[in-house]
Design an enzyme around this catalytic site. Sequence first.
Site, PDB file in Angstrom:
ATOM      1  CG  HIS A 368       1.138  -5.670  -8.717  1.00 16.61           C
ATOM      2  ND1 HIS A 368       0.005  -4.923  -8.496  1.00 16.61           N
ATOM      3  CD2 HIS A 368       1.325  -5.661 -10.058  1.00 16.61           C
ATOM      4  CE1 HIS A 368      -0.474  -4.485  -9.654  1.00 16.61           C
ATOM      5  NE2 HIS A 368       0.310  -4.919 -10.614  1.00 16.61           N
ATOM      6  CG  ASP A 372      -4.077  -1.791  -7.522  1.00 18.57           C
ATOM      7  OD1 ASP A 372      -3.650  -2.913  -7.199  1.00 18.57           O
ATOM      8  OD2 ASP A 372      -5.174  -1.332  -7.134  1.00 18.57           O
TER       9      ASP A 372
END
Length: 397
Positions: A368, A372
């Site tokens: 992450h 995104d």
Amino acid sequence: SGSGSGGAGAASGSGSGSAGPGAGSGSGEVESSGNVLVGYGTGAPVARRRRVRPTAVAAAVPARVPVAPVVPVAAPDPVPDAVPEPVAVVSPLVRKLARQHDLDLRKLAGSGRDGLILRADVESAIRALAEGASAPLSAGAAAPEPEAVPVSVASSAGRTVEGSAAQRIPLRGVRGAVAEKLSRSRREIPDATCWVDADATELMAARAAMNSVAGPAAGPKVSVLALLARICTAALARFPELNSTVDLEAREIVRLPEVHLGFAAQTERGLVVPVVRDAQARNAESIGAEIARLTEAARAGRLTPAELTGGTFTLNNYGVFGVDGSTPIINHPEAAMLGVGRIVPKPWVYQGELAVRQVVQLSLTFDHRVCDGGTAGGFLRYIADCVEQPAVLLRTL
């Protein structure tokens, strides 16, 4: 004056059986409670009895006599009419626990008030025996004979004590290297997973058509894994964020120009991840040939360190094990891994009607920090579109 030594603790309102040192310290007669505990009746009221205190025991017993036989240096003077020392235990559950584990309560030193033996004392002695150590002994008691340690002894706390027959497997070689890499991935990478079901009917039909070609245009058989690998390289060209790594010291995301595609392979020596170099420059046939070569080398144990390192993205086909989905651990220091489940016939709405189609579940685990959810979802959706409509790949050929 005190109450009975055990009756009050057993017939109290809680009925838990694990009375503490103060259990039974109230005054007055013991009434019939209606509760039945092993060793106690519920009939007529029990006659008042005085609690036996250590001072009274000392007065009643002229001399302390060891329970276990002790080999003396010189013959001691005989003690006439010796009376065994009573055991300071209130709870019958404590006695029962000691009997179950062949513990002699007369050899335990109680930690409760006035030397009262509590449940914790018995559990501590059980653990000590299981570990091969001697239990806490009262003064003058002989040490117990060493006993064979069982394979495992479950304590009352729910833990299992390892025995001498437990098998220990060293984490070294391939398994040790994989364990270290997976542990590092979990420590350093904040990963997330998204997944989607895809209709792979058209992909399977395209593969069958490729492999049925005869004559001069015929070539080596193309595997499903090779087609999925080619789809991955096309998706990474559109979403280069997932073909990257994170430099923690520089606090930078490093996007990599080449796609070195790893694929998980299960061997007798454990799980390995061979790497197809420069996969972005290969077609499905070339990728399939390299996958076949590396798989054979992995099974024979001939893979070189260079063939096992340097990957930038991993394809994990866990469908060969008969499972539909998974949340795999990213192959550190990569940024993502695509998981592919088994391809099986399932009910599917196709062109507005219910039909039986070849369905596969695709999952993407990604770092992450490098992107995104929108980027990860776009990447996975493009993979699914290529699976459902292989003609989409013609744009990149």
